[in-house]
Design a protein around this motif. Sequence first.
Motif, PDB file in Angstrom:
ATOM      1  N   SER A  30      -1.687   7.813 -15.471  1.00  0.00           N
ATOM      2  CA  SER A  30      -1.896   9.152 -14.769  1.00  0.00           C
ATOM      3  C   SER A  30      -3.147   9.573 -14.833  1.00  0.00           C
ATOM      4  O   SER A  30      -4.298   9.053 -15.498  1.00  0.00           O
ATOM      5  CB  SER A  30      -0.702  10.397 -15.454  1.00  0.00           C
ATOM      6  OG  SER A  30      -1.366  10.692 -16.703  1.00  0.00           O
TER       7      SER A  30
ATOM      8  N   GLN B   4      -4.095  12.393 -15.864  1.00  0.00           N
ATOM      9  CA  GLN B   4      -4.166  13.242 -17.256  1.00  0.00           C
ATOM     10  C   GLN B   4      -4.557  12.217 -18.235  1.00  0.00           C
ATOM     11  O   GLN B   4      -5.554  12.460 -18.887  1.00  0.00           O
ATOM     12  CB  GLN B   4      -2.795  13.701 -17.396  1.00  0.00           C
ATOM     13  CG  GLN B   4      -2.429  15.134 -16.736  1.00  0.00           C
ATOM     14  CD  GLN B   4      -3.678  16.256 -17.071  1.00  0.00           C
ATOM     15  OE1 GLN B   4      -4.324  16.548 -16.078  1.00  0.00           O
ATOM     16  NE2 GLN B   4      -3.442  16.793 -18.242  1.00  0.00           N
TER      17      GLN B   4
ATOM     18  N   TYR C 174      -9.401  21.156 -12.651  1.00  0.00           N
ATOM     19  CA  TYR C 174      -7.942  21.243 -12.436  1.00  0.00           C
ATOM     20  C   TYR C 174      -7.158  21.782 -13.651  1.00  0.00           C
ATOM     21  O   TYR C 174      -7.415  21.546 -14.764  1.00  0.00           O
ATOM     22  CB  TYR C 174      -7.452  19.749 -12.312  1.00  0.00           C
ATOM     23  CG  TYR C 174      -5.972  19.559 -12.279  1.00  0.00           C
ATOM     24  CD1 TYR C 174      -5.247  19.872 -11.440  1.00  0.00           C
ATOM     25  CD2 TYR C 174      -5.505  18.814 -13.102  1.00  0.00           C
ATOM     26  CE1 TYR C 174      -3.879  19.656 -11.078  1.00  0.00           C
ATOM     27  CE2 TYR C 174      -4.064  18.411 -12.923  1.00  0.00           C
ATOM     28  CZ  TYR C 174      -3.250  18.925 -12.121  1.00  0.00           C
ATOM     29  OH  TYR C 174      -1.980  18.601 -12.248  1.00  0.00           O
TER      30      TYR C 174
ATOM     31  N   THR D 111     -11.626  12.643  -8.068  1.00  0.00           N
ATOM     32  CA  THR D 111     -10.327  12.617  -7.233  1.00  0.00           C
ATOM     33  C   THR D 111     -10.547  13.120  -5.877  1.00  0.00           C
ATOM     34  O   THR D 111      -9.874  12.483  -5.081  1.00  0.00           O
ATOM     35  CB  THR D 111      -9.321  13.278  -7.874  1.00  0.00           C
ATOM     36  OG1 THR D 111      -9.140  12.901  -9.556  1.00  0.00           O
ATOM     37  CG2 THR D 111      -7.987  13.408  -7.701  1.00  0.00           C
TER      38      THR D 111
ATOM     39  N   LYS E 260      -3.344  11.029  -5.871  1.00  0.00           N
ATOM     40  CA  LYS E 260      -3.888  11.828  -4.884  1.00  0.00           C
ATOM     41  C   LYS E 260      -4.414  11.017  -3.609  1.00  0.00           C
ATOM     42  O   LYS E 260      -3.451  10.135  -3.414  1.00  0.00           O
ATOM     43  CB  LYS E 260      -5.048  13.055  -5.157  1.00  0.00           C
ATOM     44  CG  LYS E 260      -4.646  13.821  -6.697  1.00  0.00           C
ATOM     45  CD  LYS E 260      -3.586  14.521  -6.406  1.00  0.00           C
ATOM     46  CE  LYS E 260      -2.948  14.890  -7.783  1.00  0.00           C
ATOM     47  NZ  LYS E 260      -4.082  15.623  -8.665  1.00  0.00           N
TER      48      LYS E 260
ATOM     49  N   GLY F 269      -0.615   8.097 -10.922  1.00  0.00           N
ATOM     50  CA  GLY F 269      -1.745   7.223 -11.687  1.00  0.00           C
ATOM     51  C   GLY F 269      -2.925   7.645 -11.852  1.00  0.00           C
ATOM     52  O   GLY F 269      -3.334   8.710 -11.488  1.00  0.00           O
TER      53      GLY F 269
END
Length: 427
Positions: A83, A85, A109, A184, A207, A217
């Motif tokens: 991810s 994260q 984020y 991202t 995204k 991912g």
Amino acid sequence: MSDYSVDTKCLHSGWVPGNGDPRQVPIYQSTTWKYSTSEDMGKLFDLEASGYFYTRLQNPTNDYVAAKLCDLEGGVAGMLTCSGQAANFFAVFNICEAGDHFIASANIYGGTYNLFGVTFKKMGIECTFVDQKLPLEELQKYIRPNTKCVFGETITNPTVDVLDIEKFATLAHNNGIPLIMDNTFATPINCRPFEFGCDIVTHSTTKYIDGHGSSVGGAIIDSGNFDWMAHADKFPGLCTPDESYHGLTYATAFGKGAYITKATAQLMRDFGSIQSPQNAYYIQLGLESLAVRIPRACANAQKVAEFLASDDRISWVKYPGLKTDSQYELAQKYCPKGTCGVMCFGVKGGREASIKFMDSLKFATIATHVADCKTMLLHPASHTHRQLTDEQLAEAGIPADLIRFSVGLEDPDDIINDIKQALDKIS
Ligand SMILES: *Cc1c(COP(=O)(O)O)cnc(C)c1O
């Protein structure tokens, strides 16, 4: 593939088939690999030979896809994580340990903010959040002897601010530490942070890179530019022997590949946050069309933003592509081809009008997802932040009327008409 443009790299970097090989990246749906001798296998565990043995650490499908993304960013080594994260967690934890400190822009984020401010704290790593608009001299005041990196987002989620990458890179390098950027929203199509001095890039591939809302991912790419050994006292994890690999020192054994090798050999081994090869395959499909999708998303967003700016039922709109936007100049410098498809705006009439507006949309979808091929939107005050009062929202820097609108690849006139008919329902 370094001579080709990103458009061509999206299609041809990474997996390069030999004679008679499959044209598309094969999915290595296997947990384990076979070796003929015990010595062959042993060398892999000592990091003396490179090869695959267990998918918790590495898988060829992932590595081909990571290699493509690495080439797009202009890096030397990359890895996929399960991810975004996990990517941001690994990127920082690979060089920070208990007792260390790092600096992050406060404008990031929400999930990353929580990871850095709450979860890292529990692990003894402290993060100071800073206003990314501060001048260099002010930012310098937050640096401590134990500060190990600086972190920011190229284009912030959800407020679409553009980070001054050169300023942050100067801050980091003046203090002998690397700059990590979450790229991202811009994607390597619109910005390659390494060209402005950033050292390590992360992605939520969930995204735009996937682009079709199919798989969660992440990815980490290293530019190979940061000289760990020149600051060996700050980075013992990279510059002193790792006893779990018979005293091997990553920075001397692997040179420019040291950071990603350590993250794979140590963090993936211990945390196992790997992306499934099946998901890596979906990301690979997304990457193939990335260079076509991103300009379309940006062109659509520009039209939508201009429409919103001209409609008097909208109280404000924030999109870095608008000439009147506070971020326009930074966007011209760092993302001259365009920023992203995401914008924020407020509907006059506050919370109630916002809800009525959203519920009246026909195909623009209410979703927590963003940066997708389909138009999606979210109202933090009624969704992700619904437990907060208007005053608490203001403290968090999120106006109660803020709608995050992620423009997709539909016909821009259809998107604008959907917005128009929903606005008509409010009055
Ligand atoms: C979504 C997002 C993340 C987290 O990624 P996941 O794939 O959802 O874990 C991190 N950074 C940014 C900028 C994001 O938009």
